[in-house]
Structure formats: C-alpha cells, structure tokens
Design an enzyme around this catalytic site. Sequence first.
Site, PDB file in Angstrom:
ATOM      1  N   HIS A 119       0.822  -1.217   0.000  1.00  0.00           N
ATOM      2  CA  HIS A 119       0.000   0.000   0.000  1.00  0.00           C
ATOM      3  C   HIS A 119       0.852   1.261   0.000  1.00  0.00           C
ATOM      4  O   HIS A 119       0.347   2.342  -0.284  1.00  0.00           O
ATOM      5  CB  HIS A 119      -0.979  -0.006   1.180  1.00  0.00           C
ATOM      6  CG  HIS A 119      -0.317  -0.172   2.514  1.00  0.00           C
ATOM      7  ND1 HIS A 119       0.172  -1.389   2.961  1.00  0.00           N
ATOM      8  CD2 HIS A 119      -0.031   0.715   3.491  1.00  0.00           C
ATOM      9  CE1 HIS A 119       0.708  -1.226   4.170  1.00  0.00           C
ATOM     10  NE2 HIS A 119       0.608   0.033   4.502  1.00  0.00           N
ATOM     11  N   LEU A 171      -1.044  -8.326   2.488  1.00  0.00           N
ATOM     12  CA  LEU A 171       0.119  -8.229   3.374  1.00  0.00           C
ATOM     13  C   LEU A 171       0.660  -9.601   3.763  1.00  0.00           C
ATOM     14  O   LEU A 171      -0.065 -10.596   3.803  1.00  0.00           O
ATOM     15  CB  LEU A 171      -0.260  -7.417   4.614  1.00  0.00           C
ATOM     16  CG  LEU A 171      -0.544  -5.934   4.299  1.00  0.00           C
ATOM     17  CD1 LEU A 171      -1.179  -5.243   5.504  1.00  0.00           C
ATOM     18  CD2 LEU A 171       0.738  -5.221   3.887  1.00  0.00           C
ATOM     19  N   ASP A 203       5.137  -3.011  10.252  1.00  0.00           N
ATOM     20  CA  ASP A 203       5.092  -3.699  11.548  1.00  0.00           C
ATOM     21  C   ASP A 203       3.743  -4.385  11.747  1.00  0.00           C
ATOM     22  O   ASP A 203       3.665  -5.510  12.243  1.00  0.00           O
ATOM     23  CB  ASP A 203       5.435  -2.757  12.714  1.00  0.00           C
ATOM     24  CG  ASP A 203       4.627  -1.459  12.713  1.00  0.00           C
ATOM     25  OD1 ASP A 203       3.957  -1.155  11.692  1.00  0.00           O
ATOM     26  OD2 ASP A 203       4.669  -0.740  13.728  1.00  0.00           O
ATOM     27  N   LEU A 236       1.958   2.143  14.089  1.00  0.00           N
ATOM     28  CA  LEU A 236       0.527   2.087  13.793  1.00  0.00           C
ATOM     29  C   LEU A 236       0.192   1.116  12.664  1.00  0.00           C
ATOM     30  O   LEU A 236       0.995   0.909  11.755  1.00  0.00           O
ATOM     31  CB  LEU A 236       0.030   3.486  13.404  1.00  0.00           C
ATOM     32  CG  LEU A 236       0.106   4.535  14.515  1.00  0.00           C
ATOM     33  CD1 LEU A 236      -0.155   5.927  13.959  1.00  0.00           C
ATOM     34  CD2 LEU A 236      -0.879   4.202  15.633  1.00  0.00           C
ATOM     35  N   GLU A 245       3.238 -24.233   3.528  1.00  0.00           N
ATOM     36  CA  GLU A 245       2.813 -24.218   2.123  1.00  0.00           C
ATOM     37  C   GLU A 245       2.675 -22.812   1.571  1.00  0.00           C
ATOM     38  O   GLU A 245       2.941 -22.571   0.392  1.00  0.00           O
ATOM     39  CB  GLU A 245       1.496 -24.991   1.964  1.00  0.00           C
ATOM     40  CG  GLU A 245       1.620 -26.500   2.224  1.00  0.00           C
ATOM     41  CD  GLU A 245       1.646 -26.865   3.707  1.00  0.00           C
ATOM     42  OE1 GLU A 245       1.331 -25.985   4.558  1.00  0.00           O
ATOM     43  OE2 GLU A 245       1.956 -28.030   4.037  1.00  0.00           O
TER      44      GLU A 245
HETATM   45  C1  LIG Z   1      -3.697  -9.656   4.193  1.00  0.00           C
HETATM   46  C2  LIG Z   1      -4.163  -8.233   4.363  1.00  0.00           C
HETATM   47  N1  LIG Z   1      -4.976  -7.918   5.389  1.00  0.00           N
HETATM   48  C3  LIG Z   1      -5.426  -6.658   5.551  1.00  0.00           C
HETATM   49  C4  LIG Z   1      -5.068  -5.679   4.659  1.00  0.00           C
HETATM   50  C5  LIG Z   1      -5.630  -4.259   4.798  1.00  0.00           C
HETATM   51  N2  LIG Z   1      -4.542  -3.328   5.243  1.00  0.00           N
HETATM   52  C6  LIG Z   1      -3.857  -2.589   4.366  1.00  0.00           C
HETATM   53  S1  LIG Z   1      -2.653  -1.673   5.094  1.00  0.00           S
HETATM   54  C7  LIG Z   1      -3.044  -2.263   6.632  1.00  0.00           C
HETATM   55  C8  LIG Z   1      -2.265  -1.825   7.830  1.00  0.00           C
HETATM   56  C9  LIG Z   1      -0.813  -2.118   7.635  1.00  0.00           C
HETATM   57  O1  LIG Z   1      -0.061  -1.758   8.737  1.00  0.00           O
HETATM   58  P1  LIG Z   1       1.513  -1.818   8.674  1.00  0.00           P
HETATM   59  O2  LIG Z   1       1.967  -3.126   8.164  1.00  0.00           O
HETATM   60  O3  LIG Z   1       2.019  -1.403  10.013  1.00  0.00           O
HETATM   61  O4  LIG Z   1       1.881  -0.756   7.550  1.00  0.00           O
HETATM   62  P2  LIG Z   1       1.995   0.812   7.683  1.00  0.00           P
HETATM   63  O5  LIG Z   1       1.682   1.211   9.092  1.00  0.00           O
HETATM   64  O6  LIG Z   1       3.386   1.106   7.321  1.00  0.00           O
HETATM   65  O7  LIG Z   1       1.012   1.361   6.712  1.00  0.00           O
HETATM   66  C10 LIG Z   1      -4.122  -3.150   6.540  1.00  0.00           C
HETATM   67  C11 LIG Z   1      -4.757  -3.835   7.696  1.00  0.00           C
HETATM   68  C12 LIG Z   1      -4.225  -6.048   3.606  1.00  0.00           C
HETATM   69  N3  LIG Z   1      -3.833  -5.167   2.659  1.00  0.00           N
HETATM   70  N4  LIG Z   1      -3.764  -7.310   3.489  1.00  0.00           N
END
Ligand SMILES: Cc1ncc(C[n+]2csc(CCOP(=O)(O)OP(=O)(O)O)c2C)c(N)n1
Length: 617
Positions: free
Chosen positions: A68, A116, A146, A178, A361
């Site tokens: 993202h 993610l 994180d 966060l 897997e």
């Molecule tokens: C498998 C998955 N679950 C949920 C999401 C929705 N999502 C996108 S960004 C995010 C938060 C990510 O947090 P972090 O890894 O700490 O990244 P940052 O704070 O740097 O944006 C979530 C829950 C996703 N993209 N992929």
Amino acid sequence: MPTRVVWNCATHACMYVHGVLSVSCLSHPTSCCSAAEVMSVLFFHTMRYKADDPRNQCNDRFVLSKGHAAPVLYAAWSEAGFIKESDLLNLRKIDSDLEGHPTPKLDFVDVATGSLGQGLGASCGMAYTGKNFDKSSYRVYCLLGDGECSEGSVWEAMAFASYYELDNLVAILDVNRLGQSEAAPLKHDMDTYRKRCEAFGWNTYVVDGHDVEELCKAFWQAQQVKGKPTCIVAKTFKGKGLKNIEDLDNWHGKPIPKDRVDDLLNDLQAQIQVPNKILCPQLPNDDAAPADLSPICMPSPPAYNKGDKIATRRAYGLALAKLGQASQKVVALDGDTKNSTFSDMFKKAFPERYIECFIAEQNMVGVAMGCATRDRTVAFASTFAAFFSRAYDQIRMGAISQSNVNLVGSHCGVSIGEDGPSQMALEDLAMFRAIPTCTVFYPSDGVSTERAVELAANTKGICFIRTSRPDTAVIYSPDEKFEVGVAKVVRQSDSDQVTVIGAGVTLHEALAAADMLASEGKNIRVIDPFTIKPLDASTILASARATGGQIITVEDHYKEGGLGEAVLSAVGSEPGIVVTRLAVSGVPRSGKPQELLDIFCISAKHIANAVRQTFAN
Ligand SMILES: Cc1ncc(C[n+]2csc(CCOP(=O)(O)OP(=O)(O)O)c2C)c(N)n1
Ligand SMILES: *[C@@H]1O[C@H](CO)[C@@H](O)[C@H](O)[C@H]1NC(C)=O
C-alpha cells in the site's frame, strides 16, 4: 563506508520523496512517509541496479511487501529517472500502470503485493535463486510494515531464510507503531522485535529509521555478514514530517486535506539539503546470464507401455526428473511430502536444484514464485493438493504477479482412501479454475502426466497439475500428442448413446463402466478432458451431439466448481444437451479407495447405473 556526499544525496532524495507524496496525496501518504529515508538510502546509496533497465537479471531486487506504500516506490523510480515526474500525478487512474498497489505491469516490480505478509516469501525465492542457482552477487531487499508482521507467512519466510543462510537477503521492518485501525500489537517495543528476529536466526540491527547515516551504516554492515540474512528493524513514525499528522491515529490510507497540502509541502521543501542534485544509483556486477527462454522438451518419449500400472503422482516424479535433464532451469520445491508427491525422484537426480520448504505451504508457493521471477527458473512446487488451499491467497496474488509457477497437487479426492477427509483435495479444481491465468491439467495416466509436466514447463501463467494416489493403467501409447485444451475421445463406436467424461481415477471407472455396458449391448463414448481449464468445449459438444445430447460427468471432487460444472458452463448455451453430474457430496471418511468411490457414487457401478437411467428415459 558512506561519505558526506552520499548522505546529502540520500537526504535530498528522502525529502524529494516526501514532497512527491504530499503533492499526489492520494493513497497512503503516512505509510510512505515513515519509509522515505529507508527508500532513499536503499535506492540511492545501497542498491546496485540499472535505472534504465529495472528488470535486468543482475540488478539488486526490491520487494515492497507493504504494497500500500506504492507511491514511495513510484517516487523512488521517478527520482531514478525511470518514471516521468509528471506521470506520478496519474497515480491510481484508469489508464496508468501506477496502480494502488504495485504489479509487474511495471518493469521494476517482480511480484504483486498488497495482500500483506507475502513479500518476504517471494524475496526468499529470489535470494535463494541468486545465491544457489544464479550464483550471482545481486542482493534482495524487502520492506515490511510492523502491522504486517502479525501474518504467520512472514515468520514462515523468516525461518526459511535463516535455515538456508540467505546472507544476500535484507528485510527492513518499518516499525511506525501504527496499523490501519489501531496500533500494531508491539507498538514501538523495538527490543521484542529484535529478540524475535534474532530467535529466528537473523542478524538484526535496530536503527532510527529516519537517520540516514544509521541506515547507510546498517545496510553496509549487512553486506559484510556471511551465513545469515539481516533484518533492519527501523523505528519510524507514521506520517513522518507531516505536521499534526505524524504519529497520530486515524491517518492510515487517508489523503491529506487539500487546504493543508501547501503548508506541508513548504515544510518539507525547506528540509532539502542539496536541491536539484541528480542521483545515480551504483551499477550492478554483470555476473548473471540473461534468461534462456528456449522451450524445454522431454529428452525422450514416455517409457510406458499400454496396460502398465502406475499412479499419476509417481509418473509426475519420473517426468520431473526427466525434464530436469532437459534444462538446468527446472527446479523443484516441496513441503515435506516429497516421498508422497514423488518430487523426491527429482531430488535424487538433481539435489542441488531441489528446495525443501518444510511444512509451510504459503511460504513454499511464495518462494516458488520468487524463484520464477525474471525467468530465472522454471519452478515446480508440489504438496498434497488439499494443502494448496492454505496458500490460496499467494496463488491469487500469483495471477496478479503474472507468475509462471507450476503447482502440483497429489492425493486428490476420496480415492486416497484410509487417510481420511483431511488429506483429500475436493475443492482444488474449483479453486484453481477460478484463477484467471491458470491452466488446470488433470492427467489420467503415465503418458499424459509426462506430457502435462512438459506442457506446464512451457505454458505461461500458473499451471496446476492434479495427480492421484491409486495405480491406474496406462491408456495412451508413448507417441500420443497432447495439447492444452484438447481432449481425447478414449472410447467410441457408431452407436454410442451417452458421453461420459471422467478424469484421473474416474476416467478409469468410466472405462470399466463402458466394458460392463458393452456386455449388455449398450455403447458409450468416453472422454478424457486432459485440461479442465481450458476445457475442450468443441470435442465435448461434438460428442454430446453424436450421443443424443446426453452427457454424464464423473469426478473425484465436490460438485461445486469441479469437472461437472466446467462441462455445464461449456455446453450451457447449447440447446438439447442434458448434463448429469456424479461427484462427491458431503464430507467423506476413511475407507478403502474402492469402497469410497462406491459410497460416493463415482465408481464404475454408479456410472453404469446413470447410463442405464438415461437409456430408460
Ligand atoms: C492480508 C491483508 N490484510 C489486511 C489488509 C488491509 N490493510 C492494508 S494496510 C493495513 C495496515 C498495515 O499496517 P503496517 O503493516 O504497520 O503498515 P503501515 O503502518 O506502514 O502502513 C491493513 C490492515 C491487507 N492489505 N492485506
Ligand atoms: C517417507 O519417508 C519416511 C522416511 O524415510 C518414512 O518414514 C515414511 O513412511 C515415508 N512416507 C511415505 C508415504 O512413503
């Protein structure tokens, strides 16, 4: 060691990156800002690559696991000169390849991210390939969030990387405290991150992720370490540099309000230390050969005689070992099931090209995709077909990643017998049919299995090969030609009254039914579809028309999404065709294979009954 000039360049770059983000301000600005210095140091100090040839085989690889934060990646490639700065303003528009999350439509992206937890597994595959197959000096960098570290697949990859001593791999954890809807569980507890990474066998540095000098030093140190991957745990702040946004809740994935952009931009621009400096990344060593894209052909025809008995899973192992002779590019992976899937035959022949992925897997599929990037390898990953279901998200992302990986699932259906329902794949055809780039092979004997392996190696997109446990007769002669999307009519006469379509064990049940019925003077046509996707609709239709419109499908799979539904959708718009479907319904149980085929109404006896039924109508 870094010099003053480099620091200034990097500082300049990070501020530039900040600036671009604030202007474009769509997407996930705060997730980008926490990583701006990391990206600057990586792209303009640490990494070696040809900025005008992002997919060069010698380049260092970069995987943005926290997909993202795509804008920070696009900004870096803009600074490197590969993307025009003006194009950045087309972020997420319908006619731009700068999508909301990175995909390989962009030459500098090897695997799509955005779900993610998947970037590190693919990075492991790239690093394993660089170290062991290419034996090249390119290095692999993977940036994770994180929040993302709550995904189990991250830790599967962490275990893999240290086990295989991937000292050419660096993971960077952007610990900005966060997540999306609230703080990540460990917040800024850097010591716990450090302990976890160390416990997983990684060389670990905790750094201030906004300190360019510290970052330069840590990446340099990582290059000196032998025998271990390095994790750089970077303490950062989400929205760094954005006044009244930095480190605050409720800014994930939100654009900056228009009336605040100018102010924030001025703040950021004031911090640029060396304006208008042109940044040039270092070039890589030219120590990896361009990919050999020539087709891979079996060195000899299948060595089976009609009537020989062999399980298609065993024929897979033999075929893969044979294909391994034809090309160095062929590699195999398995998840501790190699003496069930028979990938151990490949391992015995080519131990240096076999990757044991253990019981993980999701990671195995990610590693296989990483191995297959930039056409470095032709990868075949095998396990029980049932267990690919836990890697379905990786498989789904594999389509977006334009991956050419080959997945081979053994032990399909109730015909595995005594091991019981937890081991039986009964959803796999539905699963793989739904993947847009996937070719689904379902070979029914040794000869067709060998050809399926050969075709899969040369077929773009994801390939799935479904293999079976029971021994079945070889029905094709060694010189039979197979093509993707071309079915075989394996039994026919001038007086066939029903078309029966089976695959794997059920094709053999259909042939047995044909024998029973022939003794009653009833003839049926029997079709082996060979590939379930694409399905040979024209052969099926022609055959159905020749048999009074009557089709019976029989499959060792649940009804939903399997062979029967594939046939139904192929003939759906044709008038006068009736499809009767025999498939497994309900949760099965342990028992002898033949008993289970009987109980679930997909044995020869039931096929014969279904045929008699159509005669009666
Ligand atoms: C498998 C998955 N679950 C949920 C999401 C929705 N999502 C996108 S960004 C995010 C938060 C990510 O947090 P972090 O890894 O700490 O990244 P940052 O704070 O740097 O944006 C979530 C829950 C996703 N993209 N992929
Ligand atoms: C696989 O190999 C192990 C170790 O040799 C053996 O104990 C096990 O029974 C084998 N499993 C199968 C299914 O052959």
